[in-house]
Design a protein around this motif. Sequence first.
Motif, PDB file in Angstrom:
ATOM      1  N   VAL A  69       0.843  -1.195   0.000  1.00 23.73           N
ATOM      2  CA  VAL A  69       0.000   0.000   0.000  1.00 23.73           C
ATOM      3  C   VAL A  69       0.875   1.240   0.000  1.00 23.73           C
ATOM      4  O   VAL A  69       0.638   2.198  -0.758  1.00 23.73           O
ATOM      5  N   ASP A  70       1.911   1.251   0.814  1.00 22.31           N
ATOM      6  CA  ASP A  70       2.798   2.419   0.835  1.00 22.31           C
ATOM      7  C   ASP A  70       3.651   2.487  -0.425  1.00 22.31           C
ATOM      8  O   ASP A  70       3.853   3.550  -0.993  1.00 22.31           O
ATOM      9  N   THR A  71       4.130   1.331  -0.871  1.00 21.64           N
ATOM     10  CA  THR A  71       4.957   1.298  -2.074  1.00 21.64           C
ATOM     11  C   THR A  71       4.241   1.953  -3.249  1.00 21.64           C
ATOM     12  O   THR A  71       4.796   2.806  -3.955  1.00 21.64           O
ATOM     13  N   TYR A  72       2.980   1.559  -3.438  1.00 24.38           N
ATOM     14  CA  TYR A  72       2.270   2.011  -4.629  1.00 24.38           C
ATOM     15  C   TYR A  72       1.521   3.333  -4.421  1.00 24.38           C
ATOM     16  O   TYR A  72       1.085   3.944  -5.392  1.00 24.38           O
ATOM     17  N   SER A  73       1.393   3.771  -3.192  1.00 19.59           N
ATOM     18  CA  SER A  73       0.891   5.131  -2.984  1.00 19.59           C
ATOM     19  C   SER A  73       2.037   6.124  -3.107  1.00 19.59           C
ATOM     20  O   SER A  73       1.868   7.232  -3.621  1.00 19.59           O
ATOM     21  N   SER A  74       3.223   5.726  -2.677  1.00 14.41           N
ATOM     22  CA  SER A  74       4.379   6.608  -2.754  1.00 14.41           C
ATOM     23  C   SER A  74       4.797   6.887  -4.200  1.00 14.41           C
ATOM     24  O   SER A  74       5.266   7.974  -4.522  1.00 14.41           O
ATOM     25  N   ASN A  75       4.646   5.883  -5.078  1.00 13.22           N
ATOM     26  CA  ASN A  75       5.082   6.093  -6.463  1.00 13.22           C
ATOM     27  C   ASN A  75       3.952   6.572  -7.373  1.00 13.22           C
ATOM     28  O   ASN A  75       4.110   6.663  -8.586  1.00 13.22           O
ATOM     29  N   GLY A  76       2.804   6.874  -6.784  1.00 11.72           N
ATOM     30  CA  GLY A  76       1.732   7.470  -7.553  1.00 11.72           C
ATOM     31  C   GLY A  76       0.766   6.513  -8.193  1.00 11.72           C
ATOM     32  O   GLY A  76      -0.133   6.941  -8.930  1.00 11.72           O
ATOM     33  N   VAL A  77       0.888   5.217  -7.940  1.00 12.53           N
ATOM     34  CA  VAL A  77      -0.042   4.244  -8.534  1.00 12.53           C
ATOM     35  C   VAL A  77      -1.405   4.327  -7.877  1.00 12.53           C
ATOM     36  O   VAL A  77      -2.446   4.323  -8.545  1.00 12.53           O
ATOM     37  N   LEU A  78      -1.436   4.414  -6.549  1.00 11.62           N
ATOM     38  CA  LEU A  78      -2.702   4.450  -5.810  1.00 11.62           C
ATOM     39  C   LEU A  78      -3.074   5.880  -5.465  1.00 11.62           C
ATOM     40  O   LEU A  78      -2.217   6.681  -5.084  1.00 11.62           O
ATOM     41  N   ILE A  79      -4.338   6.194  -5.571  1.00 15.80           N
ATOM     42  CA  ILE A  79      -4.818   7.533  -5.215  1.00 15.80           C
ATOM     43  C   ILE A  79      -5.458   7.495  -3.831  1.00 15.80           C
ATOM     44  O   ILE A  79      -5.963   6.452  -3.398  1.00 15.80           O
TER      45      ILE A  79
END
Length: 572
Positions: A157-167
Motif C-alpha cells: 500500500v505504501d509502495t504504490y501510494s508513494s510512487n503514484g499508482v494508488l490515489i
Amino acid sequence: MRRKLLSCLLTIACVSSMLAGCGSSGNTSGAADTAPAESKTEAVEGTGTQAAEESAPADTSSVNATGTVYDLGGLKLPICDPGSVTLTYMGNDTWCAGVSYNDGTAVQKEIENRTGVHIEWDTYSSDVETVLQTRLASLEGLPDMVEIPPFDSNVGVDTYSSNGVLIPLNDLIKEYAPNIQALFNKYPALEAMCTSSDGNIYALAGWWGDINDYVPDYLYIRQDWLDNLGLEMPETVDELYDVLVAFKEQDANGNGNPDDEIPMATKNGIKQLYYLMTGFGYDTNSLWYTDDNGEVHYAAVEDQYKDMLAFLNKCYSEGLISDDLDGTLLTQNITEDKVGIVCHDPADNMASSDDLALTSNPECDYEFMPVLQANENGTARMTKRGLTWHYYGITSACENPETAIQWIDYVYASEDGLMLYNYGIEGMSYEYDADGNIQFTDLITNNETYTSAFSALRSIGAWPTYFINDSGEAFMKIFEGTKVETACKDAYGNMEDPFPEMLGTAEESEVYTSVWPDLSTYLDEMFTAFVIGTESLDNFDKYVETAYSMGMQDIIDIKGAQYARYQEIVGK
C-alpha cells in the motif's frame, strides 16, 4: 495475513466530465420491484452513521434486478447509465475450480444489471503476485482497480501510494461512499487498519472482522478416538500429552494396527504448533501481544516460550507429532483415518476432515478442542483470526474514480451488494420460507458438481476474492444445524481480538522490509530445529541474541508505534 507499509500524499482532480452519464436517472427494462418494507430501510441497522440515517430511500425504479433489492444505505442505483462506464479490475481469480471471473458469473452479471457499471476482469489463479507486481512496476496499462501485492503483507500500500499508482480515497469515500463510511463507523478497527501514517486511505482492506467473530481457528480432535479409549477431552498440557500417548499406543482408530496412528498433525507447517502456547501461561495464542501496560511483546523470543518448545521437542521425539513438517500429507493421512488432532485449522474444516476420514471409518467424528490451559484454573482464550486480509485500491489511471468508489461501496459495504456477495441471487441460490427465513436452494445444498455449499456459492460468483467482507451470519447459515455451528456458537464472544496489523510510515516500511523477511525466516527455521531436535534448547539464549542482532528490537519498536497509532484512531 499482512504487515506494514509506507506513505505519501497524492491529490486527484474531480472533473465534472467524469460524472457524465452517472447518477440514478438511467432507464432499463425488466426492473424488479423494490424490497418489502420490512427488509428495505433507509440506513444499515446498527451503523449509527448520521449520513446514512438522513439519506432518503434509494430510487430503484430503474434498477434491472433479478431478485429483491435490499437496503442501499443512501447509494443510488444504477450508479450510471447502463454500459456508459467500463472499469477494469485486476487481482485473484475465484477459488472455485473451473470458474473464472474472466468468463463471467451469475453474480457478476447481476451486479452489472443493478449498478449499470461494466467491469472488465483481469484475474489470475496462479502467479498472481508476479503478474501484478510486474504490471504495477511498469506504470503502464494500469487497471482502474487492483488487488495490491504482496498479499502476505500490507507494505504494498505504501509502495504504490508513494510512487503514484494508488490515489487517496478519503474525499471520495466521504462524498460518494456512504456504506463504506458506515462500515468505518461500525468498525473503527477497519478504518484504523486502512489509514496510512499520513492520515490518508489509499486502499481498503479485505475485512474479516465480522466472520472472525464467529469462526474459531485452533485445534480439533477425534472425539470417536477419545470415546474408543475412554478418555476425556484434554484441557491442560499434561492431559494433552496423555491423550497423544494413548492415541499412539492403544490403536485409537480400532483397525487392529497399533502403529499407524498420527496423534497430532499440522495443516500449514509444524511452526503452527505455537497455537499450544496458552498451555504454558500465555493469555492467548498470539505471538504478538501487549501486556497490562500496553507494551508490545513478541512471544517467540521470551523465556516462557522455551517451555513450550521443550514440550514439543519431547512429543516429537516420541513420535506424537507428525514428521510431515509442511503438512503436505495431511489430507492423505486424514483420509486414511490416521490423524487424531489437527492443529491450526478453522472450525468449518472439521466438516471436510470428517468427509475425508469417513471414507475409511464411518464413525469418524472430529470436534473442536477447548483452549489449552496452564492449569485447571486457567483463563486463557484463543485469538481470533486476523481482521484484515489483502488490500484493494483505485489507481491513478482510473478516469472515473467517483464511479469506481460507488461501485466498490456497493459490492463491499451495501446491504444489497453483500446479500449478493454472501447468499447469491434470490430465486437461484436462496429463497425465503413461510417465516421469512433464508433457505438455500438445491443448487447450493445438493449440487452434484460442487458438493460443499461454499464451492457451490462460489461457482455462481458469491463469496468472492475481491473487496472481501465476509459475513458471520451467512457463514452460520451455511453450517446451520451442524457441529460447526455449535463450535462457532461456543466460541462467539469468547475470543480475543488479534493484534492489529497497521500500515507503516515510510521509515517503518523501509526497516520492516529490510529486516523482517530474513528475521522471520530465521525464527521459523529455529522453531522447527528446536522441535525436531536438530538444535539443542541449550542454545535458546543464543537464538534470542541472534534474533535481536538481526533487528528484533527494531520490529518490536515498529509494532509498538503502530499499535499506539491504532489505539489513537480506534479511541478517537
